[in-house]
Design a protein around this motif. Structure first.
Motif, PDB file in Angstrom:
ATOM      1  N   THR A  66      36.646 -12.415  13.052  1.00 43.91           N
ATOM      2  CA  THR A  66      36.806 -13.605  12.219  1.00 43.91           C
ATOM      3  C   THR A  66      35.441 -14.119  11.770  1.00 43.91           C
ATOM      4  O   THR A  66      34.477 -14.081  12.535  1.00 43.91           O
ATOM      5  CB  THR A  66      37.548 -14.716  12.985  1.00 43.91           C
ATOM      6  N   VAL A  67      35.382 -14.585  10.528  1.00 42.19           N
ATOM      7  CA  VAL A  67      34.167 -15.210  10.024  1.00 42.19           C
ATOM      8  C   VAL A  67      34.582 -16.428   9.202  1.00 42.19           C
ATOM      9  O   VAL A  67      35.624 -16.428   8.551  1.00 42.19           O
ATOM     10  CB  VAL A  67      33.335 -14.224   9.162  1.00 42.19           C
ATOM     11  N   TYR A 123      27.773 -18.690   5.701  1.00 42.17           N
ATOM     12  CA  TYR A 123      28.734 -18.294   6.733  1.00 42.17           C
ATOM     13  C   TYR A 123      28.218 -18.681   8.108  1.00 42.17           C
ATOM     14  O   TYR A 123      27.005 -18.764   8.337  1.00 42.17           O
ATOM     15  CB  TYR A 123      29.036 -16.796   6.669  1.00 42.17           C
ATOM     16  N   THR A 143      29.489 -14.473  14.541  1.00 44.77           N
ATOM     17  CA  THR A 143      30.585 -13.603  14.147  1.00 44.77           C
ATOM     18  C   THR A 143      30.195 -12.149  14.312  1.00 44.77           C
ATOM     19  O   THR A 143      29.008 -11.807  14.293  1.00 44.77           O
ATOM     20  CB  THR A 143      30.988 -13.866  12.683  1.00 44.77           C
ATOM     21  N   VAL A 155      28.145  -9.918   7.069  1.00 45.20           N
ATOM     22  CA  VAL A 155      28.271 -10.481   5.731  1.00 45.20           C
ATOM     23  C   VAL A 155      27.078 -10.011   4.907  1.00 45.20           C
ATOM     24  O   VAL A 155      25.927 -10.279   5.257  1.00 45.20           O
ATOM     25  CB  VAL A 155      28.334 -12.021   5.785  1.00 45.20           C
ATOM     26  N   ASP A 204      27.176 -17.730  11.421  1.00 49.80           N
ATOM     27  CA  ASP A 204      26.725 -16.407  11.851  1.00 49.80           C
ATOM     28  C   ASP A 204      27.113 -16.054  13.284  1.00 49.80           C
ATOM     29  O   ASP A 204      26.712 -15.017  13.791  1.00 49.80           O
ATOM     30  CB  ASP A 204      25.211 -16.270  11.664  1.00 49.80           C
TER      31      ASP A 204
END
Length: 513
Positions: free
Chosen positions: A276-277, A202, A206, A210, A204
């Motif tokens: 959002t990610v 992902y 954000t 996660v 990061d």
């Protein structure tokens, strides 16, 4: 724990709310090194404070403190935000051990959550730093650091009406690089591997936390578990609410089967904010195939076979039909529904009064399993029509009337070219087939009909579904004309010209073209 005014003045951090995306953001654990020059940590924000339009944020004056502070405006609301924005509030860290959160206004008994866990207050109340009539919470920082590179801190008023959320980064925990940088460039993309999820990472940059790939008890599939700072209200994956997720409070499991792109944008709306990610899927592209509501995931290029029974399957996206047992290559998400056409005949027959006149039979085709008749019947996927022959030929050839019968004995195959009814009130699936120009000597001869619907599959094969046909439905035009003449409609609704046609069929008078 009480702090002297002198230490409070030294340790005060004057904060503003609107600065997360520029000067200071959450520190990236792989790119940021601790900074001791706190004069660099400033940000200009125009407002009416002190009439000079300048507010600023600085690190602690205590050079031993490793703390940095970023404030997330998207998760903050209410008067607390207003007061903090105008420079009236402050966030302090004391001797690397205690965190003081103060704000302007009388809100004693406020609660504090760190990383979603409520923190018991050591002290609550008293005079705040550089503000008046304030509430103050002291928290032992070592109780919640847990080696995190950043921590989400949320302060909520007693009645729950106002809150403010901070993202706190620990400078010493953030040092894994020798780069001479002290802030995170928001445009920099850093992919961080997701635990237990080989091939998944992902971006990061954000606010979403996660966690890992797992299948908790409340989820139906394996997915990536992530959390935000408040109760989740909605989730979209690549701009669509695909239902490929399951939420529980402030957590959500985004199913791996929903991550069908190389980079997937997950947007989470929660109480008081939105985050959002971006999740990268470097595994084989996975597609979802739904057959009559049962979903399975396949790698791109996989071959599947639709069930070999029934009338075949309809692809609701591509608007095409597949024959039973058809093999398909998976290169996209597919939703297939089994075709369920039901064909019936209206009891008896009627007189076609429009020229050329004749004996008319009516058929109705209905579509089941959630496939709309207007969709599947108003396309080339399904064609409809009527087969008509005489009763004596029908019985002589084993009471069989199909398209194949036409090669054995005389059968009319009348293709349907429109639905029955007035133009403004046509009913999809209802149509008529008529035998016309009947010779006078055949007015008393019985005719029998069967309606059909032919499914045209994508591979060129066809399958025809027929109505049930019985000898009881066989009728002569003379018989039908006599029944019409006895009806109230004949007396009240028929024109003289129409009555003349009925009478000729009864009297055996041939009708010219």
């Amino acid at each position: 724990m009480n702090i002297s005014k002198r230490k409070q003045g030294i340790l005060a951090i004057i904060c503003t709310i609107a600065m997360i995306v520029t000067s200071i953001t959450v520190y990236n654990p792989r790119e940021v090194k601790a900074d001791t020059d706190y004069s660099k940590l400033t940000y200009n924000y125009k407002h009416d404070y002190k009439k000079d339009g300048e507010a600023f944020m600085k690190g602690s004056g205590d050079k031993k403190s490793p703390w940095k502070v970023a404030i997330d405006t998207s998760q903050s609301k209410g008067d607390i935000v207003n007061w903090m924005t105008t420079g009236a509030g402050s966030l302090n860290f004391y001797n690397e051990m205690f965190m003081n959160v103060t704000w302007h206004g009388n809100y004693p008994d406020a609660t504090l959550e760190i990383n979603g866990v409520k923190v018991e207050k050591v002290e609550n109340g008293g005079n705040g730093v550089q503000v008046f009539n304030s509430a103050e919470i002291h928290v032992n920082a070592k109780e919640w650091i847990n080696n995190n590179a950043y921590n989400v801190v949320k302060v909520t008023s007693k009645d729950g009406s106002q809150y403010v959320t901070f993202i706190v980064a620990t400078g010493d925990k953030a040092v894994t690089s020798s780069e001479e940088t002290t802030t995170r460039d928001p445009s920099a993309v850093v992919w961080k591997d997701i635990a237990n999820g080989s091939g998944y990472s992902y971006n990061d940059n954000t606010e979403v936390k996660v966690e890992n790939v797992q299948k908790p008890s409340f989820a139906s599939e394996q997915g990536i578990y992530m959390t935000v700072s408040n109760t989740i209200e909605s989730v979209t994956i690549n701009g669509v609410d695909s239902k490929k997720y399951k939420t529980q409070g402030a957590g959500v499991v985004v199913y791996l089967s929903g991550l069908v792109k190389g980079e997937n944008t997950i947007n989470i709306k929660y109480t008081g904010g939105e985050a959002t990610v971006i999740i990268k899927n470097e595994n084989e592209t996975i597609y979802t195939v739904s057959i009559d509501g049962t979903e399975k995931q396949y790698e791109e290029g996989a071959t599947i076979t639709v069930p070999a029974d029934g009338q075949g399957y309809y692809n609701v996206t591509k608007k095409e039909a597949y024959a039973p047992g058809t093999e398909l290559t998976v290169n996209e998400n597919m939703t297939l529904k089994s075709i369920e056409l039901n064909v019936t005949m209206t009891k008896g027959a009627s007189i076609r009064l429009a020229a050329p006149t004749g004996l008319r039979f009516q058929t109705t085709v209905k579509s089941g399993n959630g496939i709309a008749a207007d969709e599947i019947l108003n396309s080339k996927t399904v064609t409809t029509g009527t087969l008509i022959t005489t009763l004596d030929l029908y019985t002589t050839h084993g009471n069989t009337l199909t398209k194949e019968s036409a090669s054995i004995y005389t059968v009319l195959d009348i293709a349907n070219n429109g639905w029955f009814g007035e133009e403004s009130n046509k009913e999809t699936g209802k149509f008529c087939g008529s035998i016309i120009k009947i010779q006078g000597k055949n007015y008393g001869r019985k005719f029998i009909a069967v309606g059909y619907a032919t499914i045209n599959y994508s591979n060129g094969d066809t399958k025809t579904v027929y109505a049930e046909v019985t000898e009881n439905n066989a009728k002569s035009i003379e018989y039908v004309a006599n029944e019409v003449q006895k009806s109230a409609a004949y007396k009240n609704n028929y024109t003289d010209a129409q009555k003349a046609i009925i009478n000729k069929y009864i009297n055996g008078e041939e009708i010219p073209e």
